[in-house]
Design a protein around this motif. Structure first.
Motif, mmCIF file in Angstrom:
data_model
loop_
_atom_site.group_PDB
_atom_site.id
_atom_site.type_symbol
_atom_site.label_atom_id
_atom_site.label_comp_id
_atom_site.label_asym_id
_atom_site.label_seq_id
_atom_site.Cartn_x
_atom_site.Cartn_y
_atom_site.Cartn_z
ATOM 1 N N GLU A 130 -9.257 -16.634 45.222
ATOM 2 C CA GLU A 130 -10.413 -17.083 46.004
ATOM 3 C C GLU A 130 -10.057 -18.368 46.737
ATOM 4 O O GLU A 130 -8.944 -18.874 46.624
ATOM 5 N N ASP A 131 -11.023 -18.846 47.521
ATOM 6 C CA ASP A 131 -10.745 -19.992 48.388
ATOM 7 C C ASP A 131 -10.435 -21.269 47.619
ATOM 8 O O ASP A 131 -9.945 -22.232 48.210
ATOM 9 N N ILE A 181 0.952 -15.399 46.105
ATOM 10 C CA ILE A 181 1.330 -15.617 47.495
ATOM 11 C C ILE A 181 2.836 -15.706 47.566
ATOM 12 O O ILE A 181 3.487 -16.060 46.582
ATOM 13 N N THR A 196 6.934 -5.382 42.919
ATOM 14 C CA THR A 196 5.786 -4.931 42.145
ATOM 15 C C THR A 196 6.205 -4.814 40.689
ATOM 16 O O THR A 196 7.135 -4.056 40.369
ATOM 17 N N LYS A 224 9.035 -8.573 48.332
ATOM 18 C CA LYS A 224 7.919 -8.521 47.406
ATOM 19 C C LYS A 224 8.205 -7.480 46.347
ATOM 20 O O LYS A 224 8.541 -6.332 46.643
ATOM 21 N N ASP A 275 2.246 -13.236 52.663
ATOM 22 C CA ASP A 275 1.215 -12.403 52.043
ATOM 23 C C ASP A 275 0.468 -13.248 51.015
ATOM 24 O O ASP A 275 1.043 -13.643 50.003
ATOM 25 N N ASP A 276 -0.780 -13.539 51.304
ATOM 26 C CA ASP A 276 -1.595 -14.305 50.361
ATOM 27 C C ASP A 276 -2.734 -13.461 49.793
ATOM 28 O O ASP A 276 -3.736 -13.995 49.316
ATOM 29 N N SER A 277 -2.573 -12.160 49.837
ATOM 30 C CA SER A 277 -3.648 -11.268 49.401
ATOM 31 C C SER A 277 -3.939 -11.378 47.904
ATOM 32 O O SER A 277 -4.997 -10.967 47.442
ATOM 33 N N GLY A 278 -3.021 -11.945 47.149
ATOM 34 C CA GLY A 278 -3.230 -12.104 45.713
ATOM 35 C C GLY A 278 -3.937 -13.394 45.323
ATOM 36 O O GLY A 278 -4.296 -13.571 44.158
ATOM 37 N N GLU A 320 0.794 -11.540 38.002
ATOM 38 C CA GLU A 320 0.164 -11.270 39.294
ATOM 39 C C GLU A 320 0.826 -12.101 40.382
ATOM 40 O O GLU A 320 0.955 -13.323 40.223
#
Lengths: 113, 114
Positions: free
Chosen positions: B62-63, B47, A102, A100, B56-59, B44
């Motif tokens: 929304e659903d 995922i 940044t 990942k 990691d899908d924190s970015g 940005e």
């Protein structure tokens, strides 16, 4: 803190001049610092990268300067050309399997004749 | 050697419609990333996958957003229902899971939601 702060947001340089873009980071776990170049309508592409065990890396007209104690690094483009006009992103990541990256917020460079 | 291939290159659709973006990574790459780029928010990470598994899908905003990677050569990013604020350029990138290897980006999908 995972942020990489980049400045300036935009830059206009005369042909033949030096373009300088600066970045700063906070996470001391970062140990790989690539720069990406993006032309309009294209995705970013790796330009040059550095690890913190060296203070400078040069490839042609492009040089990265790295200051580990200040947690800052910068890209210098010598003899800037109109073909260098693009958006530049600094980035950072952690080695050891963490792919990942940044990214900084980007600098739009315009080199005028 | 083919790079990362994204389709479509441009998509214009009306609010509320389902949008599916597609990506073919570079053969042999075991990491795949989806990014969104806008003037306001820059690049940005939405995922990323390792060996077809979401890591990691924190970015994901929304659903309404979902991503899949059914095999090593294909991934989709779906927005349902789409909204005008989803208008952006969406990039897919892939990389080898080796330190120092760069991410290779596709040319993106320019999405406009009317």
């Amino acid at each position: 803190q995972q942020q990489v702060k980049q400045s300036p947001q935009s830059l206009i340089v005369q042909k033949g001049g030096i373009s300088i873009i600066n970045c700063a980071y906070e996470n001391t776990a970062f140990d790989y610092f690539p720069w990406y170049q993006q032309f309009p309508g294209k995705g970013p592409a790796l330009l040059i990268a550095i690890r913190p065990d060296v203070s400078e890396k040069k490839e042609g007209r492009f040089t990265i300067s790295f200051n580990k104690s200040a947690k800052q690094f910068s890209l210098h483009i010598m003899d800037s050309q109109p073909g260098d006009s693009a958006t530049y992103f600094c980035a950072a990541n952690i080695s050891g399997g963490y792919q990942k990256v940044t990214f900084g917020t980007g600098t739009k460079l315009q080199v005028i004749p | 050697d083919a790079g990362v291939i994204q389709s479509p290159r441009h998509e214009v659709t009306e609010m509320g419609q389902e949008v599916t973006l597609r990506c073919k990574p570079i053969s042999g790459h075991d990491y795949l990333f989806w990014y969104r780029q806008t003037m306001m928010r820059g690049l940005e990470l939405l995922i990323y996958f390792n060996n077809n598994v979401p890591i990691d899908d924190s970015g994901m905003p929304e659903d309404r957003f979902s991503a899949k990677m059914p095999n090593a050569s294909f991934s989709t990013l779906k927005i349902q229902p789409s909204e005008p604020r989803d208008s952006a350029v969406y990039f897919c990138a892939s990389s080898l899971g080796v330190d120092g290897q760069p991410q290779h980006f596709g040319d993106g999908t320019r999405l406009s939601i009317l």
